[in-house]
Design a protein around this motif. Structure first.
Motif, PDB file in Angstrom:
ATOM      1  N   LEU A 183       0.836  -1.206   0.000  1.00 35.01           N
ATOM      2  CA  LEU A 183       0.000   0.000   0.000  1.00 35.01           C
ATOM      3  C   LEU A 183       0.870   1.254   0.000  1.00 35.01           C
ATOM      4  O   LEU A 183       0.607   2.207  -0.740  1.00 35.01           O
ATOM      5  CB  LEU A 183      -0.908   0.011   1.230  1.00 35.01           C
ATOM      6  CG  LEU A 183      -2.061  -0.978   1.246  1.00 35.01           C
ATOM      7  CD1 LEU A 183      -2.724  -1.011   2.612  1.00 35.01           C
ATOM      8  CD2 LEU A 183      -3.081  -0.598   0.177  1.00 35.01           C
ATOM      9  N   ILE A 184       1.907   1.259   0.824  1.00 35.18           N
ATOM     10  CA  ILE A 184       2.779   2.432   0.912  1.00 35.18           C
ATOM     11  C   ILE A 184       3.528   2.635  -0.401  1.00 35.18           C
ATOM     12  O   ILE A 184       3.629   3.753  -0.904  1.00 35.18           O
ATOM     13  CB  ILE A 184       3.754   2.284   2.098  1.00 35.18           C
ATOM     14  CG1 ILE A 184       2.977   2.308   3.417  1.00 35.18           C
ATOM     15  CG2 ILE A 184       4.813   3.374   2.074  1.00 35.18           C
ATOM     16  CD1 ILE A 184       3.794   1.939   4.628  1.00 35.18           C
ATOM     17  N   ARG A 185       4.034   1.548  -0.972  1.00 33.82           N
ATOM     18  CA  ARG A 185       4.747   1.662  -2.252  1.00 33.82           C
ATOM     19  C   ARG A 185       3.831   2.225  -3.343  1.00 33.82           C
ATOM     20  O   ARG A 185       4.242   3.052  -4.150  1.00 33.82           O
ATOM     21  CB  ARG A 185       5.286   0.312  -2.691  1.00 33.82           C
ATOM     22  CG  ARG A 185       6.486  -0.130  -1.917  1.00 33.82           C
ATOM     23  CD  ARG A 185       7.022  -1.452  -2.489  1.00 33.82           C
ATOM     24  NE  ARG A 185       8.092  -1.955  -1.685  1.00 33.82           N
ATOM     25  CZ  ARG A 185       9.320  -1.482  -1.696  1.00 33.82           C
ATOM     26  NH1 ARG A 185       9.614  -0.476  -2.479  1.00 33.82           N
ATOM     27  NH2 ARG A 185      10.248  -1.989  -0.921  1.00 33.82           N
ATOM     28  N   GLY A 186       2.598   1.759  -3.366  1.00 31.92           N
ATOM     29  CA  GLY A 186       1.650   2.256  -4.353  1.00 31.92           C
ATOM     30  C   GLY A 186       1.309   3.719  -4.153  1.00 31.92           C
ATOM     31  O   GLY A 186       1.098   4.450  -5.121  1.00 31.92           O
ATOM     32  N   ALA A 187       1.281   4.156  -2.902  1.00 31.52           N
ATOM     33  CA  ALA A 187       0.925   5.546  -2.611  1.00 31.52           C
ATOM     34  C   ALA A 187       2.004   6.519  -3.050  1.00 31.52           C
ATOM     35  O   ALA A 187       1.703   7.645  -3.460  1.00 31.52           O
ATOM     36  CB  ALA A 187       0.660   5.709  -1.116  1.00 31.52           C
ATOM     37  N   VAL A 188       3.267   6.127  -2.986  1.00 31.76           N
ATOM     38  CA  VAL A 188       4.355   7.048  -3.315  1.00 31.76           C
ATOM     39  C   VAL A 188       5.010   6.738  -4.658  1.00 31.76           C
ATOM     40  O   VAL A 188       6.008   7.358  -5.017  1.00 31.76           O
ATOM     41  CB  VAL A 188       5.428   7.069  -2.193  1.00 31.76           C
ATOM     42  CG1 VAL A 188       4.813   7.478  -0.880  1.00 31.76           C
ATOM     43  CG2 VAL A 188       6.127   5.741  -2.071  1.00 31.76           C
ATOM     44  N   ALA A 189       4.437   5.812  -5.411  1.00 37.89           N
ATOM     45  CA  ALA A 189       5.064   5.363  -6.657  1.00 37.89           C
ATOM     46  C   ALA A 189       5.220   6.476  -7.686  1.00 37.89           C
ATOM     47  O   ALA A 189       6.214   6.516  -8.401  1.00 37.89           O
ATOM     48  CB  ALA A 189       4.262   4.208  -7.256  1.00 37.89           C
ATOM     49  N   GLY A 190       4.307   7.369  -7.777  1.00 39.52           N
ATOM     50  CA  GLY A 190       4.351   8.376  -8.833  1.00 39.52           C
ATOM     51  C   GLY A 190       5.074   9.661  -8.472  1.00 39.52           C
ATOM     52  O   GLY A 190       5.119  10.584  -9.287  1.00 39.52           O
ATOM     53  N   PHE A 191       5.637   9.752  -7.298  1.00 35.22           N
ATOM     54  CA  PHE A 191       6.288  10.989  -6.886  1.00 35.22           C
ATOM     55  C   PHE A 191       7.601  11.185  -7.630  1.00 35.22           C
ATOM     56  O   PHE A 191       8.398  10.262  -7.782  1.00 35.22           O
ATOM     57  CB  PHE A 191       6.553  11.007  -5.393  1.00 35.22           C
ATOM     58  CG  PHE A 191       5.305  11.115  -4.552  1.00 35.22           C
ATOM     59  CD1 PHE A 191       4.074  11.425  -5.101  1.00 35.22           C
ATOM     60  CD2 PHE A 191       5.360  10.915  -3.195  1.00 35.22           C
ATOM     61  CE1 PHE A 191       2.948  11.525  -4.337  1.00 35.22           C
ATOM     62  CE2 PHE A 191       4.233  11.013  -2.414  1.00 35.22           C
ATOM     63  CZ  PHE A 191       3.020  11.315  -2.984  1.00 35.22           C
ATOM     64  N   VAL A 192       7.823  12.400  -8.078  1.00 34.94           N
ATOM     65  CA  VAL A 192       9.041  12.742  -8.799  1.00 34.94           C
ATOM     66  C   VAL A 192      10.204  12.802  -7.813  1.00 34.94           C
ATOM     67  O   VAL A 192      10.090  13.376  -6.729  1.00 34.94           O
ATOM     68  CB  VAL A 192       8.884  14.107  -9.509  1.00 34.94           C
ATOM     69  CG1 VAL A 192      10.182  14.526 -10.174  1.00 34.94           C
ATOM     70  CG2 VAL A 192       7.757  14.041 -10.515  1.00 34.94           C
ATOM     71  N   GLY A 193      11.314  12.182  -8.183  1.00 41.27           N
ATOM     72  CA  GLY A 193      12.516  12.251  -7.360  1.00 41.27           C
ATOM     73  C   GLY A 193      12.803  10.992  -6.574  1.00 41.27           C
ATOM     74  O   GLY A 193      13.883  10.840  -6.024  1.00 41.27           O
ATOM     75  N   ILE A 194      11.847  10.063  -6.515  1.00 37.51           N
ATOM     76  CA  ILE A 194      12.062   8.828  -5.760  1.00 37.51           C
ATOM     77  C   ILE A 194      12.638   7.781  -6.703  1.00 37.51           C
ATOM     78  O   ILE A 194      12.047   7.447  -7.722  1.00 37.51           O
ATOM     79  CB  ILE A 194      10.760   8.322  -5.120  1.00 37.51           C
ATOM     80  CG1 ILE A 194      10.267   9.311  -4.080  1.00 37.51           C
ATOM     81  CG2 ILE A 194      10.974   6.946  -4.495  1.00 37.51           C
ATOM     82  CD1 ILE A 194       8.971   8.920  -3.430  1.00 37.51           C
ATOM     83  N   ARG A 195      13.803   7.243  -6.348  1.00 34.00           N
ATOM     84  CA  ARG A 195      14.447   6.218  -7.163  1.00 34.00           C
ATOM     85  C   ARG A 195      14.395   4.841  -6.498  1.00 34.00           C
ATOM     86  O   ARG A 195      14.586   3.840  -7.142  1.00 34.00           O
ATOM     87  CB  ARG A 195      15.912   6.582  -7.418  1.00 34.00           C
ATOM     88  CG  ARG A 195      16.098   7.843  -8.188  1.00 34.00           C
ATOM     89  CD  ARG A 195      15.612   7.634  -9.617  1.00 34.00           C
ATOM     90  NE  ARG A 195      15.749   8.841 -10.375  1.00 34.00           N
ATOM     91  CZ  ARG A 195      16.702   9.046 -11.260  1.00 34.00           C
ATOM     92  NH1 ARG A 195      17.574   8.119 -11.520  1.00 34.00           N
ATOM     93  NH2 ARG A 195      16.755  10.184 -11.900  1.00 34.00           N
ATOM     94  N   GLY A 196      14.179   4.805  -5.207  1.00 34.02           N
ATOM     95  CA  GLY A 196      14.105   3.543  -4.485  1.00 34.02           C
ATOM     96  C   GLY A 196      13.442   3.767  -3.143  1.00 34.02           C
ATOM     97  O   GLY A 196      13.432   4.881  -2.612  1.00 34.02           O
ATOM     98  N   LEU A 197      12.858   2.716  -2.601  1.00 31.68           N
ATOM     99  CA  LEU A 197      12.133   2.841  -1.341  1.00 31.68           C
ATOM    100  C   LEU A 197      12.287   1.565  -0.536  1.00 31.68           C
ATOM    101  O   LEU A 197      12.115   0.464  -1.067  1.00 31.68           O
ATOM    102  CB  LEU A 197      10.644   3.099  -1.625  1.00 31.68           C
ATOM    103  CG  LEU A 197       9.715   3.244  -0.425  1.00 31.68           C
ATOM    104  CD1 LEU A 197      10.040   4.515   0.343  1.00 31.68           C
ATOM    105  CD2 LEU A 197       8.270   3.254  -0.886  1.00 31.68           C
ATOM    106  N   ARG A 198      12.623   1.713   0.714  1.00 29.48           N
ATOM    107  CA  ARG A 198      12.672   0.577   1.637  1.00 29.48           C
ATOM    108  C   ARG A 198      11.740   0.921   2.794  1.00 29.48           C
ATOM    109  O   ARG A 198      11.857   1.977   3.398  1.00 29.48           O
ATOM    110  CB  ARG A 198      14.097   0.341   2.134  1.00 29.48           C
ATOM    111  CG  ARG A 198      14.209  -0.887   3.011  1.00 29.48           C
ATOM    112  CD  ARG A 198      15.647  -1.241   3.346  1.00 29.48           C
ATOM    113  NE  ARG A 198      16.315  -0.121   3.996  1.00 29.48           N
ATOM    114  CZ  ARG A 198      17.578   0.233   3.754  1.00 29.48           C
ATOM    115  NH1 ARG A 198      18.296  -0.411   2.872  1.00 29.48           N
ATOM    116  NH2 ARG A 198      18.106   1.252   4.396  1.00 29.48           N
TER     117      ARG A 198
END
Length: 181
Positions: A100-115
């Motif tokens: 859910l969290i990954r889907g919520a922030v997937a389209g934000f500009v500037g994010i290249r990876g998320l843990r």
């Protein structure tokens, strides 16, 4: 497996497993020392019944052990989040919350990876996000957008309000050395 099913599986497997153990012991008994294995192998080569039964019993024991290991419900420490509703408890896997969290922030500009790291605290959950990002974007504004999106998606999808959302920004170069997923 839960409760009664667990007990039933154990009771169904126990008598044949005990019989298989007795067959294996009987096949290897009849003297001691290193000669037992040699006699067993000789009997096997000559088509001995004891040897065939012992091999079958060993195969059965391995099969039952594998079945019970795979089917037995093991507690997954910390793998399930609980939410209490007026109608009862809801269990939500950590992987579902992470998705859910990954889907919520997937389209934000500037994010290249998320843990995503999820901790259970006394009266809720705390979220820790390690974000690999371009350092060219405004990090405070991006952090605030990520926190708002995370809080919104968790409240709307799970009914739980996160007690804390902590964001750590890392440059993209760090992402290449230690991959963030």
């Amino acid at each position: 497996m839960e409760g009664l099913s667990r007990l039933l599986a154990f009771l169904v497997a126990l008598p044949p497993a005990a019989l298989a153990i007795m067959i294996v012991v009987a096949a290897f008994s009849g003297g001691g020392g290193a000669g037992v294995v040699e006699r067993y192998l000789t009997a096997w080569r000559q088509g001995g019944v004891r040897a065939a039964w012992a091999v079958g019993a060993i195969f059965y024991l391995l099969l039952v052990g594998w079945f019970l290991f795979r089917a037995w419900s093991r507690p997954m420490k910390g793998m399930t989040l609980l939410a209490r509703t007026p109608h009862g408890k809801v269990q939500i896997s950590r992987l579902a919350v992470e998705g859910l969290i990954r889907g919520a922030v997937a389209g934000f500009v500037g994010i290249r990876g998320l843990r995503v790291r999820i901790r259970t605290v006394s009266d809720g959950i705390a979220i820790g996000l390690h974000v690999a990002s371009d350092l060219k974007v405004g990090l405070p504004a991006l952090g605030e957008k990520i926190q708002q999106a995370t809080r919104h998606v968790l409240e709307s999808a799970t009914g739980m309000e996160p007690k804390e959302i902590q964001i750590t920004f890392e440059p993209v170069e760090v992402e290449r050395k230690s991959p963030l997923r």
